[in-house]
Write an enzyme that holds these catalytic residues in place. Structure first.
Site, PDB file in Angstrom:
ATOM      1  N   ASN A  45      46.811  38.738  -8.560  1.00  0.00           N
ATOM      2  CA  ASN A  45      46.693  37.367  -8.039  1.00  0.00           C
ATOM      3  C   ASN A  45      45.670  36.611  -8.867  1.00  0.00           C
ATOM      4  O   ASN A  45      45.083  37.142  -9.797  1.00  0.00           O
ATOM      5  CB  ASN A  45      46.304  37.404  -6.556  1.00  0.00           C
ATOM      6  N   LYS A  53      56.641  51.944 -20.811  1.00  0.00           N
ATOM      7  CA  LYS A  53      57.088  50.595 -20.460  1.00  0.00           C
ATOM      8  C   LYS A  53      58.559  50.646 -20.035  1.00  0.00           C
ATOM      9  O   LYS A  53      59.389  51.252 -20.723  1.00  0.00           O
ATOM     10  CB  LYS A  53      56.930  49.676 -21.670  1.00  0.00           C
ATOM     11  N   PHE A  93      36.972  38.367   4.505  1.00  0.00           N
ATOM     12  CA  PHE A  93      37.520  37.051   4.188  1.00  0.00           C
ATOM     13  C   PHE A  93      38.943  37.005   4.725  1.00  0.00           C
ATOM     14  O   PHE A  93      39.549  38.043   4.986  1.00  0.00           O
ATOM     15  CB  PHE A  93      37.544  36.810   2.666  1.00  0.00           C
TER      16      PHE A  93
HETATM   17  O1  PMT Z   1      37.750  35.147  -6.658  1.00  0.00           O
HETATM   18  P1  PMT Z   1      37.763  33.640  -6.565  1.00  0.00           P
HETATM   19  O2  PMT Z   1      38.604  32.983  -7.643  1.00  0.00           O
HETATM   20  O3  PMT Z   1      36.377  33.091  -6.478  1.00  0.00           O
HETATM   21  O4  PMT Z   1      38.484  33.243  -5.198  1.00  0.00           O
HETATM   22  C1  PMT Z   1      37.897  33.572  -4.004  1.00  0.00           C
HETATM   23  C2  PMT Z   1      38.905  34.106  -2.980  1.00  0.00           C
HETATM   24  C3  PMT Z   1      39.845  32.989  -2.583  1.00  0.00           C
HETATM   25  C4  PMT Z   1      39.698  35.278  -3.558  1.00  0.00           C
HETATM   26  C5  PMT Z   1      38.055  34.637  -1.774  1.00  0.00           C
HETATM   27  O5  PMT Z   1      37.259  33.595  -1.292  1.00  0.00           O
HETATM   28  C6  PMT Z   1      38.941  35.160  -0.653  1.00  0.00           C
HETATM   29  O6  PMT Z   1      39.454  34.438   0.181  1.00  0.00           O
HETATM   30  N1  PMT Z   1      39.126  36.516  -0.626  1.00  0.00           N
HETATM   31  C7  PMT Z   1      40.023  37.209   0.262  1.00  0.00           C
HETATM   32  C8  PMT Z   1      41.412  37.166  -0.317  1.00  0.00           C
HETATM   33  C9  PMT Z   1      42.388  37.983   0.487  1.00  0.00           C
HETATM   34  O7  PMT Z   1      42.937  38.935  -0.026  1.00  0.00           O
HETATM   35  O8  PMT Z   1      42.515  37.624   1.731  1.00  0.00           O
HETATM   36  P2  PMT Z   1      43.491  38.378   2.819  1.00  0.00           P
HETATM   37  O9  PMT Z   1      43.557  37.447   3.970  1.00  0.00           O
HETATM   38  O10 PMT Z   1      44.741  38.785   2.173  1.00  0.00           O
HETATM   39  O11 PMT Z   1      42.682  39.681   3.194  1.00  0.00           O
HETATM   40  C10 PMT Z   1      41.791  39.744   4.291  1.00  0.00           C
HETATM   41  C11 PMT Z   1      40.612  40.639   3.987  1.00  0.00           C
HETATM   42  O12 PMT Z   1      41.071  41.973   3.820  1.00  0.00           O
HETATM   43  C12 PMT Z   1      39.865  40.278   2.709  1.00  0.00           C
HETATM   44  O13 PMT Z   1      38.482  40.391   2.970  1.00  0.00           O
HETATM   45  C13 PMT Z   1      40.293  41.322   1.714  1.00  0.00           C
HETATM   46  O14 PMT Z   1      39.252  41.646   0.792  1.00  0.00           O
HETATM   47  C14 PMT Z   1      40.576  42.503   2.627  1.00  0.00           C
HETATM   48  N2  PMT Z   1      41.579  43.482   2.159  1.00  0.00           N
HETATM   49  C15 PMT Z   1      42.871  43.114   1.952  1.00  0.00           C
HETATM   50  C16 PMT Z   1      43.775  44.075   1.576  1.00  0.00           C
HETATM   51  C17 PMT Z   1      43.355  45.405   1.390  1.00  0.00           C
HETATM   52  N3  PMT Z   1      44.179  46.355   1.005  1.00  0.00           N
HETATM   53  N4  PMT Z   1      42.065  45.722   1.595  1.00  0.00           N
HETATM   54  C18 PMT Z   1      41.180  44.792   1.964  1.00  0.00           C
HETATM   55  O15 PMT Z   1      39.993  45.103   2.160  1.00  0.00           O
END
Ligand code: PMT
Length: 409
Positions: free
Chosen positions: A212, A290, A327
């Site tokens: 992403n 690949k 987040f």
């Molecule tokens: O990196 P930048 O360009 O500065 O951008 C910042 C950001 C937009 C990436 C950041 O601010 C942000 O929002 N990060 C979370 C992105 C995300 O994956 O969100 P989500 O709603 O899909 O996931 C929820 C939470 O679960 C997140 O804290 C993520 O880190 C966590 N997660 C998700 C999947 C996974 N397998 N393990 C996790 O821990």
């Protein structure tokens, strides 16, 4: 709560509110703090070195080219000596100098050479404060990590009413008490944090992957903000071109599984902030070579789920961090979706991140977030620099850690 035995370097600027510096010195000295002062040329128009020295029991520094002062304590040692540097009153002109990194006199040189927190306490006419140029400087300085207190709303010396009045010595003292309380607590308890940042890459073959647009900026800023507050911080970063501060322990990873392994190795910590955009899925199989276009059939890629790192942390019985901060990147139903994630993953805070706009969010210097705590209380932060948002997040979670600790003891 009280502040004592601290070393405060006060820079007194050129504004009518400079007279309040005398009262602040008196309050600080009463509580056994050491105060040294730099009086700027325009500050001298409002208060005299004699009145300052009478209260501090120490020489008032004025001129960078004063041989006697430099022999006694040079401008570098002066900035190293202090536990905090305070500029009071901070004028619009002084902010302009700081925002372009000027070092034209003792005050600006000490600040530029400083490795300490610098608290700016602005005071000026309301029109000057709300002027776009001043507000731009405020944003730049916040971005550089300067701390701000005030200005307050009220009647100003010029007779106008509005935002521009300097915080009172009592308000400043209260701020300093809070500030040192938090710093001393972090130091005494040796608080540790882990922060995840950036994207992950989930490889299909040696050259193709799912990923992403995350740049890592938001996570790197959070790690920097926590580290500035004295927290022993480990940053676990997916692929990113950013460079972290040397005080931060950095662990570089590529895939979500590697990130998960590094997170586990970093435990136990008191705080975990997960800002990484971790891929939810990875290809079931990574091909050694690949993949050939002709051998790849449409809809043939099979995926499997990655472990949710935040959920692992939130539900960890043995090593659950005291504060798990997740987040939630959302393009719709921001707070509602974020709150469901907070509950599902058993977090203490969730940062609901509005990623529906093109001028903020992924791979931008700006962000729009709501900080939501476990009780559902929401603090909205409109579009602002990621550094500003990082400072706010660090401030709020450290405050919570301190309050929780106090209620236990
Ligand atoms: O990196 P930048 O360009 O500065 O951008 C910042 C950001 C937009 C990436 C950041 O601010 C942000 O929002 N990060 C979370 C992105 C995300 O994956 O969100 P989500 O709603 O899909 O996931 C929820 C939470 O679960 C997140 O804290 C993520 O880190 C966590 N997660 C998700 C999947 C996974 N397998 N393990 C996790 O821990």
């Amino acid at each position: 709560m009280t502040i004592k035995n601290k070393k405060i370097l006060l820079i007194i600027g050129g504004g009518i509110a400079a007279y309040k510096s005398l009262d602040l010195i008196r309050l600080l000295k009463k509580k056994n703090n050491e105060v040294r002062t730099i009086l700027t040329k325009s500050g001298k128009e409002f208060v005299t070195p004699l009145s300052i020295t009478t209260l501090t029991n120490y020489k008032t520094f004025e001129d960078i080219f004063d041989k006697n002062s430099e022999a006694e304590i040079d401008h570098i040692s002066l900035s190293r000596w202090a536990d905090i540097i305070i500029v009071l009153p901070t004028t619009a002109n002084f902010m302009t100098k700081l925002s372009i990194g000027k070092a034209e006199d003792l005050a600006t040189t000490v600040i530029l050479a400083s490795n300490k927190d610098i608290l700016l306490i602005p005071a000026m006419n309301v029109r000057m404060w709300i002027h776009k140029a001043t507000q731009k400087n405020v944003k730049t300085l916040q971005d550089y990590g300067y701390l701000f207190l005030g200005p307050e709303k009220g009647e100003m010396a010029c007779g106008e009413y509005g935002e521009g009045k300097m915080s009172s010595p009592r308000q400043i003292l209260y701020y300093l008490e809070n500030y040192f309380n938090k710093k001393d607590f972090i130091k005494k308890k040796k608080i540790k944090a882990l922060v995840t940042a950036g994207p992950t890459r989930e490889y299909l073959d040696p050259v193709r992957y799912l990923s992403n647009e995350s740049s890592g900026k938001q996570g790197y800023e959070i790690a920097a903000a926590l580290s500035r507050m004295g927290v022993n911080t480990t940053l676990i970063s997916g692929p990113s071109n950013l460079i972290s501060k040397k005080e931060i322990k950095i662990k570089k990873v590529i895939t979500a599984s590697e990130m998960f392994e590094e997170v586990k190795k970093s435990l136990p910590v008191e705080i975990a902030v997960c800002a990484a955009a971790v891929s939810d899925f990875k290809p079931l199989k990574k091909n050694k070579n690949k993949l050939n276009k002709d051998s790849l059939k449409i809809n043939s890629i099979k995926l499997q789920k990655n472990t949710d790192i935040v959920e692992y942390l939130g539900k960890n019985n043995k090593y659950r961090p005291k504060l798990v901060v997740s987040f939630a990147a959302e393009t719709e139903n921001l707070n509602k979706n974020a709150i469901s994630k907070l509950i599902k993953k058993n977090c203490d805070f969730i940062i609901a991140n509005d990623v529906s706009k093109t001028d903020s969010g992924f791979n931008s210097d700006y962000n729009r977030v709501s900080i939501i705590d476990g009780s559902g209380k929401i603090k909205i932060i409109k579009k602002n620099k990621k550094s500003f948002i990082a400072n706010k997040i660090a401030e709020i979670i450290l405050e919570k850690l301190l309050v929780d600790e106090k209620s236990i003891n």
